[in-house]
Design a protein around this motif. Structure first.
Motif, PDB file in Angstrom:
ATOM      1  N   VAL A 289       1.847   6.710   5.878  1.00 55.09           N
ATOM      2  CA  VAL A 289       1.846   7.167   7.276  1.00 55.09           C
ATOM      3  C   VAL A 289       0.487   6.919   7.907  1.00 55.09           C
ATOM      4  N   VAL A 290      -0.533   6.743   7.078  1.00 56.63           N
ATOM      5  CA  VAL A 290      -1.864   6.428   7.610  1.00 56.63           C
ATOM      6  C   VAL A 290      -2.024   4.910   7.750  1.00 56.63           C
TER       7      VAL A 290
ATOM      8  N   HIS B 204     -10.218   3.665   3.302  1.00 62.36           N
ATOM      9  CA  HIS B 204     -10.119   4.394   2.031  1.00 62.36           C
ATOM     10  C   HIS B 204     -10.964   3.666   0.981  1.00 62.36           C
ATOM     11  N   ASP B 205     -12.139   4.199   0.745  1.00 64.28           N
ATOM     12  CA  ASP B 205     -13.090   3.516  -0.138  1.00 64.28           C
ATOM     13  C   ASP B 205     -12.573   3.357  -1.570  1.00 64.28           C
ATOM     14  N   HIS B 206     -11.671   4.236  -1.992  1.00 67.21           N
ATOM     15  CA  HIS B 206     -11.199   4.177  -3.390  1.00 67.21           C
ATOM     16  C   HIS B 206     -10.164   3.065  -3.589  1.00 67.21           C
ATOM     17  N   MET B 207      -9.671   2.491  -2.503  1.00 69.09           N
ATOM     18  CA  MET B 207      -8.627   1.459  -2.669  1.00 69.09           C
ATOM     19  C   MET B 207      -9.268   0.154  -3.167  1.00 69.09           C
TER      20      MET B 207
ATOM     21  N   GLN C 201       0.862  -1.178   0.000  1.00 66.53           N
ATOM     22  CA  GLN C 201       0.000   0.000   0.000  1.00 66.53           C
ATOM     23  C   GLN C 201       0.896   1.224   0.000  1.00 66.53           C
ATOM     24  N   ILE C 202       0.799   1.991  -1.097  1.00 65.99           N
ATOM     25  CA  ILE C 202       1.650   3.160  -1.328  1.00 65.99           C
ATOM     26  C   ILE C 202       0.757   4.303  -1.801  1.00 65.99           C
ATOM     27  N   ASP C 203       0.835   5.443  -1.128  1.00 64.12           N
ATOM     28  CA  ASP C 203      -0.009   6.600  -1.483  1.00 64.12           C
ATOM     29  C   ASP C 203      -1.490   6.211  -1.513  1.00 64.12           C
ATOM     30  N   THR C 204      -1.896   5.469  -0.522  1.00 64.55           N
ATOM     31  CA  THR C 204      -3.282   4.954  -0.381  1.00 64.55           C
ATOM     32  C   THR C 204      -3.782   4.276  -1.655  1.00 64.55           C
ATOM     33  N   ARG C 205      -2.888   3.508  -2.266  1.00 67.46           N
ATOM     34  CA  ARG C 205      -3.288   2.631  -3.369  1.00 67.46           C
ATOM     35  C   ARG C 205      -2.638   1.273  -3.134  1.00 67.46           C
TER      36      ARG C 205
END
Ligand SMILES: [Cu+2]
Length: 209
Positions: A81-82, A123-126, A56-60
């Protein structure tokens, strides 16, 4: 030195090379399609030797689409960081990881073949996919819509393709190769696929360098 040469000769006489090309209905190459080979009458497969990583990198999720052999352990490494809270509802490979930061090692064994759709409660977009296959011979098509796989072919084999961009029930996604043969196989998709996920194309252009 002689022993090494003989071993190579034996291997190459049994090896079959399967070159797979995936084209869309306009004849355009389709990159980033999973290709996997199942040997007929093969008995049990060797256990998977490699683990795999769904980062998981940059919320992807990276990659957007991973292929592994049944029984493979996949590590979910958080570089952000999240915190992430990753899950899948894809039975029988469904799971729910605890909420985790980069300091926690989290992994799942995928013991059943099939498609695993991943999401994150924070994060719903992931969105990402893991294709779990009863095969140790697999790859993905490159920017030219091609991949080459080498295996032994004593009894015939089955070549299959998959992508989250293909609707499974509308295509012929399997072809067979007779025993002892190498083969060049083309899959012609009857539909124009939706645009590839941007991360997939980034990964492909990376691989070209
Ligand atoms: Cu998340």
């Amino acid at each position: 030195m002689l022993a090494v040469v003989l071993l190579l000769a034996v291997f190459s006489s049994n090896a079959a090379e399967v070159e797979v090309t995936v084209l869309d209905r306009d004849g355009e190459p389709v990159p980033n399609i999973a290709v996997y080979i199942q040997l007929d009458h093969d008995g049990s497969l060797p256990a998977p030797t490699d683990s795999a990583v769904m980062a998981q990198i940059d919320t992807r999720f990276v990659p957007h689409f991973l292929v592994v052999q049944t029984g493979t352990q996949v590590e979910f490494s958080n570089s952000d960081v999240v915190a992430h809270h990753v899950y899948s509802f894809s039975s029988p490979n469904n799971f729910m990881l605890p909420l985790y930061n980069s300091d926690l090692r989290t992994q799942i064994d995928f013991d059943h073949d099939g498609v695993v759709t991943l999401g994150c409660n924070i994060h719903d977009h992931m969105l990402a996919y893991i294709l779990v296959v009863d095969s140790h011979v697999f790859g993905k098509t490159d920017i030219d819509g091609k991949t080459r796989l080498t295996t032994n072919n004593p009894n015939g084999l089955t070549v299959s393709i998959w992508s989250p961009r293909i609707e499974l029930n509308r295509e012929n996604l399997t072809q067979t190769v007779k025993a002892g043969r190498s083969a060049q196989i083309t899959f012609l998709l009857s539909e124009k696929l939706r645009a590839p996920y941007s991360d997939d194309l980034e990964a492909l252009s990376w691989n070209q360098h």
